[in-house]
Design a protein around this motif. Structure first.
Motif, PDB file in Angstrom:
ATOM      1  N   ARG A  69       0.838  -1.202   0.000  1.00  0.00           N
ATOM      2  CA  ARG A  69       0.000   0.000   0.000  1.00  0.00           C
ATOM      3  C   ARG A  69       0.872   1.250   0.000  1.00  0.00           C
ATOM      4  NH1 ARG A  69      -5.196   0.566   1.559  1.00  0.00           N
ATOM      5  NH2 ARG A  69      -5.347  -1.355   0.353  1.00  0.00           N
ATOM      6  N   TYR A  70       1.970   1.221   0.757  1.00  0.00           N
ATOM      7  CA  TYR A  70       2.884   2.363   0.786  1.00  0.00           C
ATOM      8  C   TYR A  70       3.452   2.616  -0.606  1.00  0.00           C
ATOM      9  CZ  TYR A  70       6.897   5.289   1.859  1.00  0.00           C
ATOM     10  OH  TYR A  70       7.809   6.318   1.866  1.00  0.00           O
ATOM     11  N   GLU A  71       3.896   1.551  -1.272  1.00  0.00           N
ATOM     12  CA  GLU A  71       4.455   1.726  -2.615  1.00  0.00           C
ATOM     13  C   GLU A  71       3.414   2.276  -3.579  1.00  0.00           C
ATOM     14  OE1 GLU A  71       8.211  -1.089  -3.427  1.00  0.00           O
ATOM     15  OE2 GLU A  71       6.271  -2.103  -3.627  1.00  0.00           O
ATOM     16  N   GLU A  72       2.172   1.836  -3.426  1.00  0.00           N
ATOM     17  CA  GLU A  72       1.103   2.286  -4.321  1.00  0.00           C
ATOM     18  C   GLU A  72       0.739   3.751  -4.097  1.00  0.00           C
ATOM     19  OE1 GLU A  72      -2.017  -0.333  -3.246  1.00  0.00           O
ATOM     20  OE2 GLU A  72      -1.149  -2.087  -4.250  1.00  0.00           O
ATOM     21  N   THR A  73       0.808   4.208  -2.845  1.00  0.00           N
ATOM     22  CA  THR A  73       0.279   5.530  -2.512  1.00  0.00           C
ATOM     23  C   THR A  73       1.329   6.565  -2.152  1.00  0.00           C
ATOM     24  OG1 THR A  73      -0.013   4.888  -0.184  1.00  0.00           O
ATOM     25  CG2 THR A  73      -1.872   4.508  -1.671  1.00  0.00           C
ATOM     26  N   ARG A  74       2.497   6.127  -1.676  1.00  0.00           N
ATOM     27  CA  ARG A  74       3.509   7.076  -1.188  1.00  0.00           C
ATOM     28  C   ARG A  74       4.866   6.920  -1.858  1.00  0.00           C
ATOM     29  NH1 ARG A  74       1.033  10.874   2.279  1.00  0.00           N
ATOM     30  NH2 ARG A  74      -0.755   9.825   3.229  1.00  0.00           N
ATOM     31  N   GLY A  75       5.162   5.724  -2.342  1.00  0.00           N
ATOM     32  CA  GLY A  75       6.521   5.439  -2.772  1.00  0.00           C
ATOM     33  C   GLY A  75       6.772   5.505  -4.261  1.00  0.00           C
ATOM     34  N   ILE A 114      10.317   2.050   3.066  1.00  0.00           N
ATOM     35  CA  ILE A 114      11.106   1.011   2.411  1.00  0.00           C
ATOM     36  C   ILE A 114      12.605   1.288   2.542  1.00  0.00           C
ATOM     37  CG2 ILE A 114      11.603  -0.084   0.185  1.00  0.00           C
ATOM     38  CD1 ILE A 114       8.627   0.559  -0.512  1.00  0.00           C
ATOM     39  N   SER A 115      13.014   2.535   2.307  1.00  0.00           N
ATOM     40  CA  SER A 115      14.445   2.856   2.347  1.00  0.00           C
ATOM     41  C   SER A 115      15.074   2.586   3.705  1.00  0.00           C
ATOM     42  CB  SER A 115      14.668   4.325   1.967  1.00  0.00           C
ATOM     43  OG  SER A 115      14.388   4.534   0.611  1.00  0.00           O
ATOM     44  N   SER A 116      14.338   2.900   4.773  1.00  0.00           N
ATOM     45  CA  SER A 116      14.907   2.725   6.105  1.00  0.00           C
ATOM     46  C   SER A 116      14.215   1.622   6.904  1.00  0.00           C
ATOM     47  CB  SER A 116      14.852   4.048   6.878  1.00  0.00           C
ATOM     48  OG  SER A 116      13.559   4.623   6.837  1.00  0.00           O
ATOM     49  N   GLY A 117      13.393   0.799   6.226  1.00  0.00           N
ATOM     50  CA  GLY A 117      12.674  -0.250   6.920  1.00  0.00           C
ATOM     51  C   GLY A 117      13.449  -1.561   6.977  1.00  0.00           C
ATOM     52  N   ALA A 133      15.028  -5.411   1.064  1.00  0.00           N
ATOM     53  CA  ALA A 133      16.226  -5.183   0.245  1.00  0.00           C
ATOM     54  C   ALA A 133      15.893  -5.294  -1.240  1.00  0.00           C
ATOM     55  CB  ALA A 133      17.315  -6.184   0.624  1.00  0.00           C
ATOM     56  N   ALA A 134      15.050  -6.256  -1.585  1.00  0.00           N
ATOM     57  CA  ALA A 134      14.654  -6.408  -2.984  1.00  0.00           C
ATOM     58  C   ALA A 134      13.865  -5.197  -3.465  1.00  0.00           C
ATOM     59  CB  ALA A 134      13.823  -7.677  -3.153  1.00  0.00           C
ATOM     60  N   ARG A 135      13.030  -4.653  -2.596  1.00  0.00           N
ATOM     61  CA  ARG A 135      12.266  -3.466  -2.973  1.00  0.00           C
ATOM     62  C   ARG A 135      13.186  -2.257  -3.151  1.00  0.00           C
ATOM     63  NH1 ARG A 135       6.696  -4.196  -2.397  1.00  0.00           N
ATOM     64  NH2 ARG A 135       6.134  -6.123  -1.323  1.00  0.00           N
ATOM     65  N   ARG A 136      14.228  -2.163  -2.326  1.00  0.00           N
ATOM     66  CA  ARG A 136      15.180  -1.071  -2.492  1.00  0.00           C
ATOM     67  C   ARG A 136      15.941  -1.216  -3.808  1.00  0.00           C
ATOM     68  NH1 ARG A 136      15.339  -1.462   3.345  1.00  0.00           N
ATOM     69  NH2 ARG A 136      16.916  -3.111   3.336  1.00  0.00           N
ATOM     70  N   GLU A 137      16.276  -2.447  -4.162  1.00  0.00           N
ATOM     71  CA  GLU A 137      16.954  -2.670  -5.441  1.00  0.00           C
ATOM     72  C   GLU A 137      16.017  -2.361  -6.605  1.00  0.00           C
ATOM     73  OE1 GLU A 137      19.975  -3.590  -8.159  1.00  0.00           O
ATOM     74  OE2 GLU A 137      19.976  -2.979  -6.047  1.00  0.00           O
ATOM     75  N   ALA A 138      14.752  -2.691  -6.445  1.00  0.00           N
ATOM     76  CA  ALA A 138      13.779  -2.362  -7.491  1.00  0.00           C
ATOM     77  C   ALA A 138      13.648  -0.856  -7.651  1.00  0.00           C
ATOM     78  CB  ALA A 138      12.428  -2.982  -7.159  1.00  0.00           C
ATOM     79  N   GLN A 168      18.289   6.940   0.588  1.00  0.00           N
ATOM     80  CA  GLN A 168      18.249   6.264   1.883  1.00  0.00           C
ATOM     81  C   GLN A 168      18.762   7.188   2.981  1.00  0.00           C
ATOM     82  OE1 GLN A 168      20.133   2.327   0.397  1.00  0.00           O
ATOM     83  NE2 GLN A 168      18.999   1.767   2.241  1.00  0.00           N
ATOM     84  N   GLY A 169      19.820   7.915   2.686  1.00  0.00           N
ATOM     85  CA  GLY A 169      20.342   8.861   3.667  1.00  0.00           C
ATOM     86  C   GLY A 169      19.354   9.971   3.986  1.00  0.00           C
ATOM     87  N   LEU A 170      18.683  10.482   2.976  1.00  0.00           N
ATOM     88  CA  LEU A 170      17.669  11.511   3.202  1.00  0.00           C
ATOM     89  C   LEU A 170      16.542  10.974   4.076  1.00  0.00           C
ATOM     90  CD1 LEU A 170      17.402  13.004  -0.412  1.00  0.00           C
ATOM     91  CD2 LEU A 170      18.432  14.117   1.590  1.00  0.00           C
ATOM     92  N   SER A 171      16.180   9.707   3.853  1.00  0.00           N
ATOM     93  CA  SER A 171      15.128   9.087   4.654  1.00  0.00           C
ATOM     94  C   SER A 171      15.519   9.031   6.125  1.00  0.00           C
ATOM     95  CB  SER A 171      14.844   7.678   4.132  1.00  0.00           C
ATOM     96  OG  SER A 171      13.965   6.983   4.992  1.00  0.00           O
TER      97      SER A 171
END
Length: 201
Positions: A69-75, A114-117, A133-138, A168-171
């Motif tokens: 849901r986060y990826e769909e609406t925020r990410g 996702i970046s800091s999760g 990690a896979a989502r960060r690579e995506a 990731q650092g900004l997050s």
């Protein structure tokens, strides 16, 4: 509450499953996976634990739904805006300005889910960490796609890796309470550096 999907056996749920996922997303975003208990979830959603398990299977399964849901609406990246930028520095500015807005938009849910999760977690949750990690690579792959009109080849791959690490650092900085204006200053330094390395820069 709205009755949404149906439970096993055909009975309608007595709660709104979409709203429940949204509530879980905010809790996990704010406190992390390990910082949220089943009790926290059921209290916030307003259901009993058996109903939560019946609807979502487990806390881990609900977390996966919340991340989706986060990826769909925020990410999401604004791919069209990045790709249509007039130059590479401007494309990077659009990308990173959007990232700063996303990680500072909400007062209580700072940073990127996702970046800091799940950067560090209990071994029992290693599968969730691998998924993160896979989502960060995506995400890095989407950065490559977004910047492809402005750079190519090895340069593009290295730049995308660099920008993914920067995001990731900004997050993390946002989670630490750094002001959006200070994060924007970082963005401008990065953009200036990229512009200076261009021919004629």
């Amino acid at each position: 509450m709205k009755q949404d999907a149906k439970a096993r056996g055909g009975r309608p749920w007595s709660f709104d499953r979409d709203a429940a996922i949204d509530t879980a997303m905010l809790l996990f975003w704010r406190h992390g996976y390990e910082g949220v208990s089943i009790g926290d979830l059921t209290k916030a959603i307003g259901i009993a634990p058996p109903s939560l398990y019946a609807a979502f299977g487990s806390k881990a399964d609900l977390y996966r739904r919340a991340v989706e849901r986060y990826e769909e609406t925020r990410g999401r990246l604004d791919l069209a805006a990045i790709r249509s930028a007039p130059s590479l520095p401007e494309a990077v500015r659009v990308l990173l300005t959007g990232a700063v807005a996303a990680v500072t938009e909400r007062r209580d849910e700072r940073g990127c889910m996702i970046s800091s999760g799940l950067v560090a977690c209990h071994p029992d949750h290693a599968d969730l960490a691998r998924d993160a990690a896979a989502r960060r690579e995506a995400l890095r792959g989407r950065i490559v796609q977004a910047l492809s009109p402005h750079a190519q080849g090895e340069r593009l791959e290295k730049l995308a890796r660099h920008l993914a690490a920067l995001m990731q650092g900004l997050s993390i900085q946002a989670r630490d309470g750094v002001a959006p204006s200070e994060l924007s200053d970082i963005v401008e330094e990065v953009v200036a550096g990229i512009a200076a390395r261009l021919p004629g820069g």
